[in-house]
Scaffold this motif. Sequence first.
Motif, PDB file in Angstrom:
ATOM      1  N   UNK A 118     -51.221 -35.390  -8.332  1.00  0.00           N
ATOM      2  CA  UNK A 118     -51.258 -36.858  -8.336  1.00  0.00           C
ATOM      3  C   UNK A 118     -50.190 -37.395  -9.277  1.00  0.00           C
ATOM      4  N   UNK A 119     -50.062 -36.740 -10.432  1.00  0.00           N
ATOM      5  CA  UNK A 119     -49.038 -37.175 -11.385  1.00  0.00           C
ATOM      6  C   UNK A 119     -47.654 -37.141 -10.757  1.00  0.00           C
ATOM      7  N   UNK A 120     -47.345 -36.005 -10.117  1.00  0.00           N
ATOM      8  CA  UNK A 120     -46.009 -35.870  -9.531  1.00  0.00           C
ATOM      9  C   UNK A 120     -45.816 -36.859  -8.389  1.00  0.00           C
ATOM     10  N   UNK A 121     -46.850 -37.027  -7.565  1.00  0.00           N
ATOM     11  CA  UNK A 121     -46.702 -37.925  -6.427  1.00  0.00           C
ATOM     12  C   UNK A 121     -46.496 -39.356  -6.888  1.00  0.00           C
ATOM     13  N   UNK A 122     -47.240 -39.745  -7.948  1.00  0.00           N
ATOM     14  CA  UNK A 122     -47.070 -41.105  -8.448  1.00  0.00           C
ATOM     15  C   UNK A 122     -45.649 -41.299  -8.968  1.00  0.00           C
ATOM     16  N   UNK A 138     -47.448 -47.312  -8.777  1.00  0.00           N
ATOM     17  CA  UNK A 138     -47.251 -45.882  -8.988  1.00  0.00           C
ATOM     18  C   UNK A 138     -47.000 -45.567 -10.462  1.00  0.00           C
ATOM     19  N   UNK A 139     -46.324 -46.473 -11.122  1.00  0.00           N
ATOM     20  CA  UNK A 139     -46.025 -46.279 -12.545  1.00  0.00           C
ATOM     21  C   UNK A 139     -47.311 -46.139 -13.340  1.00  0.00           C
ATOM     22  N   UNK A 140     -48.210 -47.102 -13.102  1.00  0.00           N
ATOM     23  CA  UNK A 140     -49.472 -47.102 -13.847  1.00  0.00           C
ATOM     24  C   UNK A 140     -50.348 -45.937 -13.397  1.00  0.00           C
ATOM     25  N   UNK A 285     -41.135 -38.026 -15.844  1.00  0.00           N
ATOM     26  CA  UNK A 285     -41.908 -39.210 -16.205  1.00  0.00           C
ATOM     27  C   UNK A 285     -41.114 -40.125 -17.120  1.00  0.00           C
ATOM     28  N   UNK A 286     -40.374 -39.534 -18.063  1.00  0.00           N
ATOM     29  CA  UNK A 286     -39.605 -40.360 -18.970  1.00  0.00           C
ATOM     30  C   UNK A 286     -38.506 -41.117 -18.244  1.00  0.00           C
TER      31      UNK A 286
END
Lengths: 569, 498
Positions: A118-122, A138-140, A285-286
Amino acid sequence: MGEYVLLCILFAPFLGALGLIFVSNRQPLLVRSIAVGSAFVSLIASIYLFYAYDPVKGGFQFIQKIEWSRQLGISLHLGVDGIGTPLVLASTILLFAGIFVSWHIKDRTKEFYIWLLILAAATIGVFMSLDLFFLYFFYEMSVIPMYLLLGMWGSHTKKYLEMTDPEGMKRRDSVGFIFNFGSNSKEYAAMKLVLFLSAFAVVALMGILLIYKYSGLNTFDILVLREHANLMNIPVLGTTLDKIIWILVFFGFASIAPLWPMHSWSPVGHAAAPAATSMLHAGVLMKLGHFSIIRVAFEILPETTREMMPIAAVLCMFSIIYGGFVAFYAKDTKYVIGYSSSSHMGYVFLGMAALNYISLSGAVIYMFAHAMATGMLFAMAGWVYDQTHTRDIPSLGGLSNKMPFISACFIVGCMASIGMPGTVNFIAEIMIIVGSWNKYPLQVIVAMLGIVLTLAYLFKMMRGLFYGPMNQKYGHAHDAISTVDRLPLLIMISVSIGFGIFPMHLYDVVRSGVDPLVVRITQVVPVAQSEGDADAQSGVSRSESMSTSPVIVNEVLATPLQISRGGSE
Amino acid sequence: MIFSLDLSLSDLLLLLPEILLTCWLCVVLIVDFVSPRLPKEQLAYLSVTGLVLTLGCLAWFDVNHISGALFGNMFVLDRMAIFFKVFVLGATILVILSSVEYVNRFALFRGEYYVLVVMSAIGMMFMASANDLLSVFVSLEFSTLGFYVLVSYLREDLASNEAGLKFFILGVFAAGLFAYGISLVYGETGQLVFSEMSSAQATPGLIIGFLLIFAALGFKLGAVPFHSWIPDTYHGAPTPVTAFLSIAPKGAALVILLRIFLVALASFKPVWVYLLVAVSIVSMTYGNIVAIAQRNIKRLLAYSGIAQIGTVLIGLAAGTKMGSDAILFYLLAYLFANIGAFAVVIAVSHAIGRDEIEDYRGLNRRSPFLAFAMLLFLLSLAGVPPLAGFIGKLYIFIAAIKEGLYTLITVGLINIVISMYYYLIVVKQMYINEPVDPSPIRISGPMKAVIYVGLAGTLVIGIYPQPFTDWVVEATLMFSDFVSPSATAVPSSIHGGG
């Protein structure tokens, strides 16, 4: 695949996560293969995307538009340009590699992969959103998986673990402990990360809402807003509205980048996270921060960007120097890499601040390059942690006997991180430095110093971990022998070196995204006077610095747009 | 005001849902009386059947666009009334299903429990249709009557008795305020029907009257400064009743507030917007900050409910049709998340016997399903994408920013971050801490059904909101006559706080 490739990249991890819900933890192999399968689909699709993206045509390609809410003017509008494409590729590579890096997680494997996917997809979702709402959505969405990944599978700092006396144990478990700054636990890191990112995300959301209101177009579509939104010259609170929006958007998103002084969540978060999460976190993410600033502030408010971007140029110096020095003195492997990431993100801000073709392309390529380099370093720090269960550099040493493969890869990772020629980081770094020299010579000098610092702390860490006398306590540590363990490192190394030797396609793709953006920012109104004299006095030094790097000169000359721009300046 | 009491059969049709449910209620009561040996679960399922039939009837109304007014406009059946009736019925069904197991804790009157719940629901259905102050008063008291008993249903439990007493005293006080407010308003305007007050002059009597009415409804909503009964009552009441209390009366009070502010007082918007802004800011901030200090999950949800009402009032302060759309949408999101969260609380306290936040230690190990459900419900309450609460909050903010309520939105956004903290403390207990007693938790069938419905609602509304936004937009079409849409586009300089 063709035109649906974006949907495929975005939804493969989501579907993988959904599928994992119905699998039991008692079948770890099935769990892993579902995770690998969905990440692989996503990876293949994004490689296709990267090579099918047509840099000659430029602009946004593979556009998908699905109406989502008529009343609010929201649609799931996906599309990538030359800036999004490499970042999507980097995300899927790191996701794929991250799944192998975390192959040996035994505790609640299924949940781990669900949140990781989920993290990667977002993250991928942000890189392809052409709608402000979905960008924020998606960011949040990427924040909460971080909380669980850090909290459930993360690791504490050494000081926290040393609190083993009854009093300490009691304090460790109290609810208020997450406010204990000195010896922080993974809970502290996770909560700090979420609160920081959410706090700054709502700042950015305020900016987005203001754009929505004052554009009066009743839409969140970036492509519509950038053409039709007229946000300039509305007086508010003694300044103009566009400046307020820009500040909100810039600082809201720069916190995740992380720009000094909003960086403090980041190294703590990196350190507490499990290896695969650190990789995704530092690797992609950064970059959400830089990317969102480019997508929102650069696209919608180009003129304000030109006026306000010197803020970033000032702050990025502090990022580079501060991060570098802290990394040099840190004693924790992951803190070193975490601070080094936050220092390196300063280069990206420098490239963005200079606002010309070379430096901005350099910034985008640097995002890609840094994703690979820092991904490697975190993967190997994670391996060392898994073997020794410590992140404390002074207590480690001499591990190269036990793990020759890892230590060899570590050298490559350090080289990539420093920006050795032959890795893609070199190209990116040199482009940022060459591109920004005209405008920000002081910052370039600081960046050079940052490179020296990088060399110092990475080599210091390498010596501390792999060379010198060995601590016999860690005699049982062993190397990454199986293919599963070696594969992620080899993938990242080959990508880093591959693009370092053959950067042309990457460069073309990035340029096709950067060029129209820079044109919009610099040519909407007559060139500002402040730019003119800066260019005039540094004209000589610019040609000098170009001639020092033949690779760049070739690339610069190969692009006709740059020549014409140089002429007009 | 002319009352026409010559009802034709087609007029009675508009009352069909209420009549049907009242008859069904009598049937349940009689069945309970004549067959005392019948397992009480059967009564629950019997009540649910009646509620589902009523829902079907309302759905038929909604599809065929049946609407009208009765008794000289005292009772209206418009799309919004139907929406809120569906809302109340949905909440009631979920509450009854989640009490099936809990009812065994009551020493006596297990059958009457369901009767009282449905009775309150009927009262709230009348509230949804109430279109003048008298019918509001009567239906409000009718619904509250059932709650007075329900809250103190645990006869042996001191906390429950205390909760009942507090609720009763403050409720009666609020009723007194309401009646006094009605008398003032009627004295000033000579009107009781909302739609006929819109041309009234702003005399002191009218303002005080409406302030009193607002205060009385504020009690039902639990907005600060009328919140003082909320934490103790929520804490002491039987948990299913708390769940019911936390959602249905709020919906019913909001429909009345919407009718008062957007119909009766539409022309006074520049005045009451300040009142609502103040109440909203205080509610959000107070609720969220005090929630941080809570150790009991029911109290935490009580304070979070106060904060949620503050967020809803942002939509009311916007005072536009879009604002009311947003409120309706937010309530839908809140319904599923809140009832779901309480369902998890009921399930956990059934297994553990307590409901302190500490007791959620390692819930993920003991029951991954419950922990995951609770996670999603709490995150939806906090407003995290892709869950329903996020879209609800954003809808409200969009409605408010179109009206230029910058201060309010800023406070609302800050409060999202504050609320994230205490929701995540619960998440930390569930996921990160290890359990003291790792024995798995068993969940009963009806409870599972409630949690699944809550999960489905939370996720579907969050991921595909289009049908729900269509629904709420149609439900509030009546307001477009009273709130001019052109006024919404112009940024107002008065509220531009930045």
